[in-house]
Write an enzyme that holds these catalytic residues in place. Structure first.
Site, PDB file in Angstrom:
ATOM      1  N   ASN A 196       0.817  -1.217   0.000  1.00  0.00           N
ATOM      2  CA  ASN A 196       0.000   0.000   0.000  1.00  0.00           C
ATOM      3  C   ASN A 196       0.849   1.264   0.000  1.00  0.00           C
ATOM      4  OD1 ASN A 196      -2.482  -1.324  -0.006  1.00  0.00           O
ATOM      5  ND2 ASN A 196      -2.520  -1.509   2.211  1.00  0.00           N
TER       6      ASN A 196
ATOM      7  N   CYS B 209       3.708   1.039  13.434  1.00  0.00           N
ATOM      8  CA  CYS B 209       2.332   1.039  13.934  1.00  0.00           C
ATOM      9  C   CYS B 209       2.358   0.593  15.396  1.00  0.00           C
ATOM     10  CB  CYS B 209       1.422   0.154  13.093  1.00  0.00           C
ATOM     11  SG  CYS B 209       2.036  -1.523  12.839  1.00  0.00           S
TER      12      CYS B 209
END
Length: 626
Positions: A245, A461
Protein backbone atom coordinates in the site's frame (compact mmCIF):
# COMPACT_ATOMS: atom_id res chain seq x y z
CA UNK A 1 -23.32 -29.79 13.14
CA UNK A 2 -23.21 -26.57 11.08
CA UNK A 3 -20.14 -26.17 8.89
CA UNK A 4 -19.46 -22.64 10.09
CA UNK A 5 -19.08 -23.90 13.69
CA UNK A 6 -16.14 -26.00 12.54
CA UNK A 7 -14.78 -23.16 10.38
CA UNK A 8 -14.99 -20.71 13.30
CA UNK A 9 -13.25 -23.25 15.56
CA UNK A 10 -10.42 -23.69 13.04
CA UNK A 11 -9.90 -19.92 12.85
CA UNK A 12 -9.80 -19.63 16.65
CA UNK A 13 -7.24 -22.47 16.81
CA UNK A 14 -4.92 -20.56 14.48
CA UNK A 15 -5.48 -17.28 16.33
CA UNK A 16 -4.46 -18.90 19.61
CA UNK A 17 -1.25 -20.03 17.87
CA UNK A 18 -0.77 -16.46 16.51
CA UNK A 19 -0.85 -17.60 12.88
CA UNK A 20 -2.66 -14.57 11.47
CA UNK A 21 -5.36 -11.95 11.89
CA UNK A 22 -9.08 -12.61 12.39
CA UNK A 23 -10.09 -11.25 9.00
CA UNK A 24 -7.14 -12.75 7.14
CA UNK A 25 -7.66 -16.27 8.49
CA UNK A 26 -11.44 -16.15 8.04
CA UNK A 27 -11.56 -14.96 4.46
CA UNK A 28 -8.51 -16.85 3.16
CA UNK A 29 -9.88 -20.30 3.98
CA UNK A 30 -13.49 -20.09 2.79
CA UNK A 31 -13.22 -21.04 -0.90
CA UNK A 32 -14.44 -17.60 -2.02
CA UNK A 33 -17.86 -18.10 -0.37
CA UNK A 34 -18.48 -14.55 0.83
CA UNK A 35 -21.73 -15.34 2.67
CA UNK A 36 -20.18 -18.20 4.66
CA UNK A 37 -17.07 -16.11 5.39
CA UNK A 38 -19.13 -13.25 6.82
CA UNK A 39 -21.12 -15.65 9.04
CA UNK A 40 -17.92 -17.30 10.26
CA UNK A 41 -16.24 -13.93 10.81
CA UNK A 42 -19.14 -12.66 12.94
CA UNK A 43 -19.22 -15.90 14.96
CA UNK A 44 -15.45 -15.79 15.61
CA UNK A 45 -15.62 -12.16 16.78
CA UNK A 46 -18.58 -12.77 19.11
CA UNK A 47 -17.07 -15.97 20.53
CA UNK A 48 -13.79 -14.20 21.29
CA UNK A 49 -15.65 -11.38 23.03
CA UNK A 50 -17.12 -13.87 25.52
CA UNK A 51 -14.14 -16.25 25.65
CA UNK A 52 -13.01 -15.32 29.19
CA UNK A 53 -16.58 -15.64 30.47
CA UNK A 54 -17.00 -19.02 28.73
CA UNK A 55 -13.68 -20.22 30.20
CA UNK A 56 -14.90 -19.27 33.67
CA UNK A 57 -18.15 -21.18 33.15
CA UNK A 58 -16.23 -24.27 31.97
CA UNK A 59 -14.15 -24.05 35.15
CA UNK A 60 -17.34 -23.94 37.24
CA UNK A 61 -18.60 -27.20 35.70
CA UNK A 62 -15.91 -29.84 36.44
CA UNK A 63 -17.61 -32.53 34.32
CA UNK A 64 -17.56 -30.22 31.30
CA UNK A 65 -13.87 -29.52 31.89
CA UNK A 66 -13.19 -33.24 31.48
CA UNK A 67 -14.99 -33.30 28.10
CA UNK A 68 -12.12 -31.36 26.49
CA UNK A 69 -10.60 -34.72 25.63
CA UNK A 70 -13.74 -35.59 23.59
CA UNK A 71 -14.64 -32.17 22.11
CA UNK A 72 -12.04 -29.83 20.66
CA UNK A 73 -11.64 -26.79 22.94
CA UNK A 74 -12.18 -24.17 20.19
CA UNK A 75 -15.36 -25.93 19.03
CA UNK A 76 -16.56 -26.18 22.64
CA UNK A 77 -16.32 -22.43 23.28
CA UNK A 78 -18.04 -21.64 19.93
CA UNK A 79 -20.99 -23.87 20.85
CA UNK A 80 -21.22 -22.59 24.44
CA UNK A 81 -21.30 -19.02 23.10
CA UNK A 82 -24.16 -19.96 20.76
CA UNK A 83 -26.07 -21.66 23.57
CA UNK A 84 -25.69 -19.00 26.26
CA UNK A 85 -24.99 -15.65 24.60
CA UNK A 86 -26.23 -15.58 20.99
CA UNK A 87 -29.57 -13.98 20.11
CA UNK A 88 -31.32 -17.35 19.55
CA UNK A 89 -29.49 -19.17 22.38
CA UNK A 90 -29.48 -22.50 20.61
CA UNK A 91 -26.91 -24.76 18.90
CA UNK A 92 -27.79 -25.46 15.27
CA UNK A 93 -27.52 -28.87 13.65
CA UNK A 94 -26.67 -32.12 15.39
CA UNK A 95 -23.67 -34.35 16.02
CA UNK A 96 -21.72 -35.74 18.97
CA UNK A 97 -20.21 -32.38 19.95
CA UNK A 98 -23.65 -30.77 20.32
CA UNK A 99 -24.95 -33.76 22.28
CA UNK A 100 -21.96 -33.56 24.65
CA UNK A 101 -22.40 -29.84 25.30
CA UNK A 102 -26.19 -29.98 25.71
CA UNK A 103 -26.07 -32.50 28.56
CA UNK A 104 -24.45 -29.80 30.73
CA UNK A 105 -26.86 -27.02 29.76
CA UNK A 106 -28.53 -26.82 33.19
CA UNK A 107 -25.21 -26.59 35.07
CA UNK A 108 -23.91 -23.93 32.67
CA UNK A 109 -27.06 -21.78 32.91
CA UNK A 110 -26.86 -22.05 36.72
CA UNK A 111 -23.16 -21.11 36.70
CA UNK A 112 -23.90 -18.07 34.52
CA UNK A 113 -26.62 -16.93 36.91
CA UNK A 114 -24.27 -17.26 39.90
CA UNK A 115 -21.60 -15.31 38.02
CA UNK A 116 -24.03 -12.43 37.36
CA UNK A 117 -25.07 -12.31 41.02
CA UNK A 118 -21.45 -12.33 42.16
CA UNK A 119 -20.50 -9.50 39.79
CA UNK A 120 -23.78 -7.66 40.39
CA UNK A 121 -24.86 -7.36 36.76
CA UNK A 122 -28.20 -8.03 35.11
CA UNK A 123 -27.16 -8.55 31.48
CA UNK A 124 -24.56 -10.90 30.06
CA UNK A 125 -22.91 -8.08 28.11
CA UNK A 126 -22.01 -6.37 31.41
CA UNK A 127 -19.75 -9.32 32.21
CA UNK A 128 -17.41 -8.15 29.45
CA UNK A 129 -14.50 -5.79 30.22
CA UNK A 130 -14.78 -2.13 29.25
CA UNK A 131 -12.37 -2.30 26.28
CA UNK A 132 -14.57 -4.98 24.67
CA UNK A 133 -17.95 -3.46 25.53
CA UNK A 134 -16.91 -0.03 24.23
CA UNK A 135 -14.02 -0.49 21.79
CA UNK A 136 -12.55 2.50 19.98
CA UNK A 137 -14.35 2.88 16.66
CA UNK A 138 -12.27 4.02 13.71
CA UNK A 139 -13.80 5.17 10.42
CA UNK A 140 -13.29 3.35 7.15
CA UNK A 141 -10.57 5.09 5.16
CA UNK A 142 -10.52 4.79 1.36
CA UNK A 143 -7.56 6.07 -0.64
CA UNK A 144 -8.25 6.93 -4.26
CA UNK A 145 -5.50 5.70 -6.56
CA UNK A 146 -4.41 8.79 -8.50
CA UNK A 147 -2.66 6.54 -11.08
CA UNK A 148 -6.00 5.11 -12.18
CA UNK A 149 -6.45 5.93 -15.87
CA UNK A 150 -3.41 8.24 -15.63
CA UNK A 151 -5.09 11.34 -14.21
CA UNK A 152 -5.26 12.30 -10.53
CA UNK A 153 -8.02 14.91 -10.82
CA UNK A 154 -10.37 12.69 -12.81
CA UNK A 155 -9.56 9.63 -10.65
CA UNK A 156 -10.62 11.46 -7.48
CA UNK A 157 -13.75 13.01 -8.96
CA UNK A 158 -14.79 9.81 -10.73
CA UNK A 159 -14.57 7.84 -7.48
CA UNK A 160 -16.63 10.45 -5.63
CA UNK A 161 -19.25 10.45 -8.42
CA UNK A 162 -19.45 6.65 -8.31
CA UNK A 163 -20.15 6.60 -4.55
CA UNK A 164 -22.75 9.38 -4.91
CA UNK A 165 -24.46 7.41 -7.71
CA UNK A 166 -24.59 4.41 -5.34
CA UNK A 167 -26.61 6.43 -2.82
CA UNK A 168 -23.87 7.87 -0.59
CA UNK A 169 -24.06 11.52 0.48
CA UNK A 170 -20.86 13.58 0.41
CA UNK A 171 -20.81 15.89 3.44
CA UNK A 172 -18.76 19.08 3.39
CA UNK A 173 -17.28 19.05 6.89
CA UNK A 174 -15.55 16.23 8.78
CA UNK A 175 -17.35 14.76 11.78
CA UNK A 176 -16.48 12.38 14.61
CA UNK A 177 -16.14 8.74 13.52
CA UNK A 178 -19.27 7.59 15.36
CA UNK A 179 -21.30 10.44 13.82
CA UNK A 180 -20.74 9.49 10.18
CA UNK A 181 -23.96 8.10 8.73
CA UNK A 182 -23.94 4.67 7.11
CA UNK A 183 -24.51 6.32 3.73
CA UNK A 184 -22.23 9.33 4.23
CA UNK A 185 -18.59 10.16 3.52
CA UNK A 186 -16.29 13.19 3.37
CA UNK A 187 -12.91 14.12 1.89
CA UNK A 188 -10.02 14.17 4.34
CA UNK A 189 -8.86 17.72 5.15
CA UNK A 190 -5.15 16.85 4.91
CA UNK A 191 -5.13 14.55 1.89
CA UNK A 192 -8.01 15.00 -0.62
CA UNK A 193 -7.34 11.54 -2.15
CA UNK A 194 -8.61 9.98 1.10
CA UNK A 195 -12.35 9.50 1.66
CA UNK A 196 -13.73 8.80 5.14
CA UNK A 197 -16.74 6.48 5.62
CA UNK A 198 -18.71 4.95 8.47
CA UNK A 199 -16.78 2.15 10.23
CA UNK A 200 -19.36 -0.49 9.20
CA UNK A 201 -19.11 0.19 5.48
CA UNK A 202 -17.80 -2.95 3.76
CA UNK A 203 -16.05 -2.30 0.45
CA UNK A 204 -13.99 -5.50 0.17
CA UNK A 205 -15.97 -6.66 -2.87
CA UNK A 206 -16.46 -3.23 -4.44
CA UNK A 207 -15.74 -3.03 -8.17
CA UNK A 208 -13.51 0.05 -7.76
CA UNK A 209 -11.34 -1.89 -5.27
CA UNK A 210 -11.01 -4.87 -7.57
CA UNK A 211 -10.18 -2.56 -10.51
CA UNK A 212 -7.47 -0.72 -8.56
CA UNK A 213 -9.34 2.59 -8.50
CA UNK A 214 -9.53 2.64 -4.68
CA UNK A 215 -7.37 1.12 -1.92
CA UNK A 216 -8.50 0.38 1.65
CA UNK A 217 -5.75 1.98 3.72
CA UNK A 218 -5.83 3.72 7.09
CA UNK A 219 -4.92 7.41 6.98
CA UNK A 220 -1.99 6.88 9.36
CA UNK A 221 -0.55 4.21 7.06
CA UNK A 222 -0.57 6.75 4.20
CA UNK A 223 1.50 9.28 6.17
CA UNK A 224 5.05 7.96 5.48
CA UNK A 225 4.59 8.04 1.69
CA UNK A 226 2.84 11.43 1.73
CA UNK A 227 5.49 12.99 3.98
CA UNK A 228 8.51 11.51 2.18
CA UNK A 229 6.92 12.78 -1.07
CA UNK A 230 9.74 11.96 -3.51
CA UNK A 231 9.46 14.10 -6.66
CA UNK A 232 8.77 12.49 -10.07
CA UNK A 233 11.94 11.05 -11.52
CA UNK A 234 13.49 10.14 -8.13
CA UNK A 235 15.14 6.87 -7.21
CA UNK A 236 13.56 5.42 -4.05
CA UNK A 237 13.82 2.31 -1.86
CA UNK A 238 10.90 0.93 0.12
CA UNK A 239 12.87 -1.22 2.54
CA UNK A 240 10.09 -3.46 3.93
CA UNK A 241 7.43 -3.06 1.28
CA UNK A 242 4.74 -5.78 1.52
CA UNK A 243 1.80 -5.74 1.28
CA UNK A 244 2.44 -2.74 -1.01
CA UNK A 245 0.00 0.00 0.00
CA UNK A 246 2.75 2.46 0.91
CA UNK A 247 4.74 1.44 -2.18
CA UNK A 248 1.81 2.11 -4.52
CA UNK A 249 1.28 5.50 -2.89
CA UNK A 250 4.97 6.35 -3.44
CA UNK A 251 4.48 5.45 -7.10
CA UNK A 252 1.44 7.74 -7.24
CA UNK A 253 3.40 10.57 -5.60
CA UNK A 254 6.07 10.14 -8.28
CA UNK A 255 3.43 10.01 -11.07
CA UNK A 256 4.86 6.64 -12.19
CA UNK A 257 8.15 8.33 -13.11
CA UNK A 258 11.58 7.44 -11.77
CA UNK A 259 12.26 4.16 -10.02
CA UNK A 260 11.22 2.38 -6.81
CA UNK A 261 13.07 -0.65 -5.47
CA UNK A 262 10.47 -2.52 -3.42
CA UNK A 263 12.30 -4.88 -1.06
CA UNK A 264 10.47 -7.81 0.57
CA UNK A 265 12.15 -10.72 2.32
CA UNK A 266 9.16 -13.09 2.58
CA UNK A 267 8.30 -14.90 -0.66
CA UNK A 268 4.57 -15.20 0.06
CA UNK A 269 4.22 -11.53 0.99
CA UNK A 270 6.26 -10.72 -2.11
CA UNK A 271 3.45 -12.21 -4.18
CA UNK A 272 0.93 -9.97 -2.40
CA UNK A 273 3.14 -6.94 -3.10
CA UNK A 274 3.35 -7.71 -6.82
CA UNK A 275 -0.41 -8.38 -7.07
CA UNK A 276 -1.42 -5.16 -5.29
CA UNK A 277 1.00 -2.83 -7.08
CA UNK A 278 0.11 -4.36 -10.47
CA UNK A 279 -3.59 -3.84 -9.76
CA UNK A 280 -2.78 -0.25 -8.78
CA UNK A 281 -1.24 0.33 -12.24
CA UNK A 282 2.26 1.04 -10.87
CA UNK A 283 4.88 0.96 -13.64
CA UNK A 284 8.03 2.24 -11.95
CA UNK A 285 8.52 -0.50 -9.36
CA UNK A 286 11.11 -3.26 -9.31
CA UNK A 287 10.17 -5.83 -6.67
CA UNK A 288 13.16 -7.58 -5.08
CA UNK A 289 12.77 -10.73 -2.97
CA UNK A 290 15.54 -10.19 -0.41
CA UNK A 291 16.29 -8.68 2.98
CA UNK A 292 16.98 -4.93 2.91
CA UNK A 293 20.00 -5.60 5.11
CA UNK A 294 21.54 -7.64 2.28
CA UNK A 295 21.60 -4.66 -0.12
CA UNK A 296 25.17 -3.42 -0.66
CA UNK A 297 25.86 0.29 -0.34
CA UNK A 298 28.49 0.10 -3.12
CA UNK A 299 26.15 -1.65 -5.57
CA UNK A 300 25.95 0.61 -8.70
CA UNK A 301 22.25 -0.25 -8.90
CA UNK A 302 21.56 1.89 -5.82
CA UNK A 303 24.07 4.72 -6.38
CA UNK A 304 21.31 7.28 -7.19
CA UNK A 305 18.95 6.38 -4.34
CA UNK A 306 17.99 9.61 -2.55
CA UNK A 307 14.87 8.62 -0.60
CA UNK A 308 14.23 5.55 1.56
CA UNK A 309 11.03 4.54 3.36
CA UNK A 310 11.63 2.37 6.45
CA UNK A 311 8.50 0.77 7.88
CA UNK A 312 10.00 -2.34 9.51
CA UNK A 313 8.29 -5.10 11.47
CA UNK A 314 7.04 -3.88 14.84
CA UNK A 315 4.92 -5.00 17.79
CA UNK A 316 1.72 -3.78 16.09
CA UNK A 317 0.59 -2.41 19.45
CA UNK A 318 -1.08 0.58 17.76
CA UNK A 319 -3.38 -1.45 15.54
CA UNK A 320 -6.92 -1.40 16.92
CA UNK A 321 -9.00 -1.74 13.77
CA UNK A 322 -7.88 -5.34 13.28
CA UNK A 323 -9.93 -6.59 16.27
CA UNK A 324 -6.76 -7.85 18.00
CA UNK A 325 -8.26 -6.68 21.30
CA UNK A 326 -10.50 -9.76 21.06
CA UNK A 327 -7.64 -12.24 20.88
CA UNK A 328 -6.91 -14.55 23.80
CA UNK A 329 -3.49 -13.07 24.65
CA UNK A 330 -2.83 -9.50 25.65
CA UNK A 331 -0.03 -8.92 23.18
CA UNK A 332 -1.37 -10.64 20.07
CA UNK A 333 0.01 -9.58 16.71
CA UNK A 334 -0.52 -10.55 13.09
CA UNK A 335 2.40 -12.76 12.13
CA UNK A 336 1.81 -11.86 8.49
CA UNK A 337 3.05 -8.37 9.38
CA UNK A 338 5.78 -9.25 11.87
CA UNK A 339 8.81 -11.40 11.25
CA UNK A 340 10.00 -14.11 13.61
CA UNK A 341 12.14 -12.72 16.45
CA UNK A 342 14.93 -15.22 15.85
CA UNK A 343 15.16 -14.16 12.18
CA UNK A 344 15.32 -10.53 13.28
CA UNK A 345 18.24 -11.23 15.60
CA UNK A 346 20.06 -13.06 12.79
CA UNK A 347 19.54 -10.09 10.48
CA UNK A 348 21.11 -7.80 13.06
CA UNK A 349 24.14 -10.06 13.43
CA UNK A 350 24.58 -10.37 9.64
CA UNK A 351 24.71 -6.57 9.22
CA UNK A 352 27.91 -6.28 11.33
CA UNK A 353 30.81 -4.58 9.48
CA UNK A 354 33.87 -6.00 11.28
CA UNK A 355 35.00 -9.57 11.88
CA UNK A 356 35.25 -9.09 15.63
CA UNK A 357 31.79 -7.52 15.83
CA UNK A 358 30.33 -10.22 13.58
CA UNK A 359 31.74 -13.01 15.74
CA UNK A 360 30.61 -11.29 18.93
CA UNK A 361 27.10 -10.56 17.64
CA UNK A 362 26.70 -14.05 16.13
CA UNK A 363 27.72 -15.65 19.41
CA UNK A 364 25.20 -13.49 21.22
CA UNK A 365 22.57 -14.38 18.63
CA UNK A 366 23.16 -18.11 18.96
CA UNK A 367 23.03 -17.87 22.74
CA UNK A 368 19.92 -15.65 22.63
CA UNK A 369 18.14 -18.02 20.25
CA UNK A 370 18.97 -21.08 22.36
CA UNK A 371 18.01 -19.27 25.55
CA UNK A 372 14.80 -18.12 23.88
CA UNK A 373 13.80 -21.72 23.10
CA UNK A 374 14.74 -22.87 26.63
CA UNK A 375 12.81 -20.00 28.18
CA UNK A 376 9.72 -20.85 26.13
CA UNK A 377 9.84 -24.49 27.31
CA UNK A 378 10.45 -23.46 30.91
CA UNK A 379 7.60 -20.95 30.73
CA UNK A 380 5.25 -23.68 29.48
CA UNK A 381 6.27 -26.07 32.26
CA UNK A 382 6.06 -23.31 34.85
CA UNK A 383 2.62 -22.28 33.64
CA UNK A 384 1.32 -25.88 33.84
CA UNK A 385 2.81 -26.30 37.30
CA UNK A 386 1.25 -23.10 38.57
CA UNK A 387 -2.14 -23.97 37.09
CA UNK A 388 -2.01 -27.29 38.96
CA UNK A 389 -1.07 -25.46 42.15
CA UNK A 390 -3.95 -23.03 41.66
CA UNK A 391 -6.42 -25.91 41.19
CA UNK A 392 -4.97 -27.74 44.16
CA UNK A 393 -5.28 -24.58 46.23
CA UNK A 394 -8.94 -24.26 45.23
CA UNK A 395 -9.62 -27.93 46.13
CA UNK A 396 -7.87 -27.58 49.47
CA UNK A 397 -10.01 -24.54 50.16
CA UNK A 398 -13.18 -26.53 49.42
CA UNK A 399 -12.09 -29.47 51.60
CA UNK A 400 -11.51 -27.17 54.54
CA UNK A 401 -15.10 -27.66 55.74
CA UNK A 402 -15.82 -23.99 55.15
CA UNK A 403 -12.86 -23.03 57.24
CA UNK A 404 -12.46 -19.29 56.58
CA UNK A 405 -8.71 -19.29 57.18
CA UNK A 406 -8.18 -22.14 54.70
CA UNK A 407 -10.28 -20.44 52.06
CA UNK A 408 -8.51 -17.11 52.54
CA UNK A 409 -5.08 -18.76 52.33
CA UNK A 410 -6.07 -20.63 49.16
CA UNK A 411 -7.42 -17.45 47.54
CA UNK A 412 -4.30 -15.47 48.50
CA UNK A 413 -2.04 -18.20 47.10
CA UNK A 414 -4.01 -18.33 43.84
CA UNK A 415 -3.83 -14.54 43.50
CA UNK A 416 -0.08 -14.58 44.15
CA UNK A 417 0.49 -17.22 41.48
CA UNK A 418 -1.59 -15.22 39.03
CA UNK A 419 0.41 -12.03 39.71
CA UNK A 420 3.70 -13.88 39.27
CA UNK A 421 2.52 -15.27 35.93
CA UNK A 422 1.42 -11.83 34.72
CA UNK A 423 4.75 -10.31 35.77
CA UNK A 424 6.63 -13.00 33.87
CA UNK A 425 4.56 -12.43 30.73
CA UNK A 426 5.10 -8.67 31.01
CA UNK A 427 8.87 -9.12 31.26
CA UNK A 428 8.87 -11.48 28.28
CA UNK A 429 6.93 -8.93 26.23
CA UNK A 430 9.34 -6.12 27.16
CA UNK A 431 12.27 -8.24 26.00
CA UNK A 432 10.48 -9.03 22.74
CA UNK A 433 9.77 -5.32 22.07
CA UNK A 434 13.42 -4.45 22.79
CA UNK A 435 14.56 -7.05 20.24
CA UNK A 436 12.18 -5.50 17.70
CA UNK A 437 13.57 -2.04 18.47
CA UNK A 438 17.12 -3.31 17.85
CA UNK A 439 15.99 -4.72 14.51
CA UNK A 440 14.26 -1.45 13.58
CA UNK A 441 17.43 0.49 14.36
CA UNK A 442 19.44 -1.86 12.15
CA UNK A 443 17.07 -1.13 9.24
CA UNK A 444 17.30 2.68 9.41
CA UNK A 445 21.03 2.50 10.21
CA UNK A 446 21.49 0.57 6.94
CA UNK A 447 19.45 3.17 5.06
CA UNK A 448 21.82 5.99 6.07
CA UNK A 449 24.75 4.28 4.33
CA UNK A 450 23.64 4.70 0.69
CA UNK A 451 25.95 7.26 -0.99
CA UNK A 452 23.34 9.66 -2.45
CA UNK A 453 20.74 9.43 0.31
CA UNK A 454 19.01 12.71 1.23
CA UNK A 455 15.98 11.70 3.28
CA UNK A 456 14.96 8.64 5.31
CA UNK A 457 11.49 8.28 6.77
CA UNK A 458 10.89 5.92 9.69
CA UNK A 459 7.47 4.68 10.78
CA UNK A 460 5.86 2.03 12.99
CA UNK A 461 2.33 1.04 13.93
CA UNK A 462 3.47 0.85 17.55
CA UNK A 463 2.64 2.94 20.61
CA UNK A 464 5.78 1.91 22.53
CA UNK A 465 8.37 4.62 23.15
CA UNK A 466 11.16 2.05 22.89
CA UNK A 467 10.21 1.39 19.24
CA UNK A 468 9.59 5.04 18.37
CA UNK A 469 11.35 7.99 20.03
CA UNK A 470 14.07 5.77 21.52
CA UNK A 471 15.01 4.30 18.14
CA UNK A 472 15.16 7.79 16.59
CA UNK A 473 17.30 9.08 19.47
CA UNK A 474 19.72 6.16 19.21
CA UNK A 475 20.02 6.72 15.44
CA UNK A 476 20.69 10.47 15.80
CA UNK A 477 23.32 9.87 18.49
CA UNK A 478 25.18 7.47 16.20
CA UNK A 479 24.84 9.69 13.11
CA UNK A 480 25.95 12.89 14.81
CA UNK A 481 28.60 11.40 17.10
CA UNK A 482 31.51 13.36 15.59
CA UNK A 483 29.66 16.05 13.63
CA UNK A 484 26.02 16.99 13.07
CA UNK A 485 25.29 15.50 9.66
CA UNK A 486 21.59 14.55 10.02
CA UNK A 487 18.59 16.28 11.59
CA UNK A 488 14.89 15.69 12.13
CA UNK A 489 12.44 17.53 9.87
CA UNK A 490 9.38 19.23 11.36
CA UNK A 491 6.68 17.25 9.56
CA UNK A 492 3.11 18.53 9.24
CA UNK A 493 3.95 21.72 11.17
CA UNK A 494 0.31 22.88 11.11
CA UNK A 495 -0.61 19.99 13.42
CA UNK A 496 -0.51 21.33 16.99
CA UNK A 497 -1.36 17.94 18.47
CA UNK A 498 -0.18 14.33 18.22
CA UNK A 499 3.51 15.21 18.33
CA UNK A 500 6.35 13.00 19.56
CA UNK A 501 7.18 12.83 23.26
CA UNK A 502 9.45 15.64 24.54
CA UNK A 503 12.56 13.57 25.24
CA UNK A 504 15.42 15.01 23.18
CA UNK A 505 16.09 18.00 20.92
CA UNK A 506 13.30 18.43 18.33
CA UNK A 507 11.62 15.14 19.26
CA UNK A 508 8.30 16.99 18.81
CA UNK A 509 9.12 17.24 15.09
CA UNK A 510 7.89 13.65 14.74
CA UNK A 511 4.23 12.60 14.62
CA UNK A 512 2.64 10.22 17.12
CA UNK A 513 -0.95 9.41 16.11
CA UNK A 514 -3.42 7.89 18.57
CA UNK A 515 -6.86 6.34 17.96
CA UNK A 516 -8.68 8.45 20.58
CA UNK A 517 -7.36 11.78 19.22
CA UNK A 518 -6.71 11.26 15.51
CA UNK A 519 -9.28 8.52 14.76
CA UNK A 520 -6.59 6.38 13.12
CA UNK A 521 -4.53 3.40 14.22
CA UNK A 522 -1.69 4.18 16.62
CA UNK A 523 1.22 5.27 14.44
CA UNK A 524 4.62 6.98 14.63
CA UNK A 525 6.48 8.85 11.87
CA UNK A 526 9.88 10.61 11.90
CA UNK A 527 11.71 12.14 8.93
CA UNK A 528 15.53 12.31 8.84
CA UNK A 529 17.27 14.76 6.50
CA UNK A 530 20.96 14.94 5.64
CA UNK A 531 22.33 18.41 6.35
CA UNK A 532 25.17 18.54 3.80
CA UNK A 533 24.10 16.69 0.65
CA UNK A 534 27.37 17.49 -1.15
CA UNK A 535 29.17 14.89 1.02
CA UNK A 536 28.63 11.21 0.28
CA UNK A 537 27.06 9.17 3.07
CA UNK A 538 29.12 6.59 4.95
CA UNK A 539 27.79 3.32 6.44
CA UNK A 540 27.42 3.30 10.21
CA UNK A 541 29.27 0.64 12.24
CA UNK A 542 27.25 -1.76 14.33
CA UNK A 543 27.76 -0.87 18.02
CA UNK A 544 28.11 -3.72 20.51
CA UNK A 545 27.06 -1.61 23.49
CA UNK A 546 23.56 -2.00 24.87
CA UNK A 547 20.94 0.74 24.30
CA UNK A 548 20.26 3.29 26.99
CA UNK A 549 17.33 2.62 29.33
CA UNK A 550 13.99 4.10 28.34
CA UNK A 551 13.26 7.55 29.70
CA UNK A 552 9.90 8.55 31.07
CA UNK A 553 7.92 10.21 28.23
CA UNK A 554 6.62 13.74 28.56
CA UNK A 555 3.77 14.39 26.11
CA UNK A 556 4.01 17.60 24.13
CA UNK A 557 1.68 20.20 25.68
CA UNK A 558 -1.30 20.69 23.39
CA UNK A 559 -4.97 19.98 23.23
CA UNK A 560 -6.49 17.69 20.64
CA UNK A 561 -8.73 19.45 18.14
CA UNK A 562 -11.76 17.80 16.63
CA UNK A 563 -11.66 16.95 12.91
CA UNK A 564 -13.77 20.02 12.13
CA UNK A 565 -11.21 22.28 13.87
CA UNK A 566 -8.44 20.92 11.64
CA UNK A 567 -10.43 21.79 8.53
CA UNK A 568 -9.82 25.49 9.09
CA UNK A 569 -6.08 24.94 8.65
CA UNK A 570 -6.09 23.29 5.24
CA UNK A 571 -8.63 23.45 2.43
CA UNK A 572 -9.69 20.28 0.65
CA UNK A 573 -8.33 21.47 -2.67
CA UNK A 574 -4.91 22.59 -1.40
CA UNK A 575 -2.12 20.25 -0.32
CA UNK A 576 -0.90 20.86 3.26
CA UNK A 577 2.67 21.80 4.13
CA UNK A 578 4.17 18.36 4.73
CA UNK A 579 7.36 19.46 6.42
CA UNK A 580 9.25 22.55 7.50
CA UNK A 581 12.98 22.07 7.18
CA UNK A 582 15.69 24.32 8.60
CA UNK A 583 17.69 25.98 5.79
CA UNK A 584 21.11 24.54 4.99
CA UNK A 585 23.94 27.08 4.85
CA UNK A 586 26.12 26.39 1.77
CA UNK A 587 29.91 26.57 2.03
CA UNK A 588 31.92 29.26 0.16
CA UNK A 589 32.98 26.77 -2.51
CA UNK A 590 29.37 25.69 -2.97
CA UNK A 591 28.28 29.35 -3.34
CA UNK A 592 30.85 29.90 -6.12
CA UNK A 593 29.79 26.73 -7.88
CA UNK A 594 26.13 27.71 -7.66
CA UNK A 595 26.95 31.18 -9.05
CA UNK A 596 28.90 29.81 -12.01
CA UNK A 597 26.31 27.20 -12.89
CA UNK A 598 23.21 29.33 -12.33
CA UNK A 599 22.64 30.20 -16.00
CA UNK A 600 23.34 26.65 -17.13
CA UNK A 601 20.85 25.27 -14.64
CA UNK A 602 18.15 27.68 -15.83
CA UNK A 603 18.65 26.57 -19.41
CA UNK A 604 18.58 22.92 -18.44
CA UNK A 605 15.39 23.34 -16.44
CA UNK A 606 13.60 24.80 -19.46
CA UNK A 607 14.40 21.71 -21.49
CA UNK A 608 13.36 19.24 -18.83
CA UNK A 609 9.85 17.82 -18.59
CA UNK A 610 7.69 19.62 -16.03
CA UNK A 611 7.84 18.04 -12.57
CA UNK A 612 10.96 15.93 -13.28
CA UNK A 613 14.35 16.32 -11.69
CA UNK A 614 17.04 17.38 -14.24
CA UNK A 615 19.20 14.45 -13.19
CA UNK A 616 16.42 11.91 -13.55
CA UNK A 617 14.57 13.07 -16.69
CA UNK A 618 16.28 10.49 -18.91
CA UNK A 619 16.08 7.68 -16.33
CA UNK A 620 14.65 4.47 -17.77
CA UNK A 621 11.48 3.26 -16.13
CA UNK A 622 11.71 -0.14 -14.46
CA UNK A 623 8.78 -2.47 -14.90
CA UNK A 624 7.39 -4.41 -11.97
CA UNK A 625 9.04 -7.81 -11.68
CA UNK A 626 8.97 -10.56 -9.18
Amino acid sequence: MCDFYQQAANVIDQLIQKKGSIKGLTYSGQSNNTKTSKTTYALVCETLKYKDVVDEIIGMVPELEKEKSNVKYSLMIVMIYELLFSSKQTIKGGGIAKKTIMQYKTQMVSSLARMKIKKRVADSIDLLPEHIRNPITLPRYVRINSLFNGCMESAVQDAINTFVAEGYDKIDKPVQANNIGEKEFYQDVDFPEILVFNANVDLHDHKMLLDGHIILQDKASCMPSYILSPPPGSVVIDSCSAPGNKTSLLSAQMKNKGQIFAIEKDKKRMGTLVKLTTRSQCKNIEAINDSFLNLRHDDPKYKDVEYILCDPSCSGSGIVNRLDYLLPTKYSTDTNENEDIDDIIKDISNSSNSKRQTESTTATTTTSTTDNEKNKKEMKKDKKRKLKEMKAAEKNGKKGNNNKESLAAAAANAEKLKEEQEEKEKKEEEERVQLLADFQLSIIRHAFGFPSIKRVIYSTCSIHQVENEDVVQRALEELNKDKETWRLVNILPHWNHSRGYSIYKNSEYSIRMTPSIDHTIGFFVALFERIDTTVKAKPLPIPISQPKPTKTPTPAPASAPTPSTTSTTTSQQQKPVLFKSEPTKPSNSTKKKLGNNNNNNNNNNKNNTKGESPMKSNKKKIKLSS
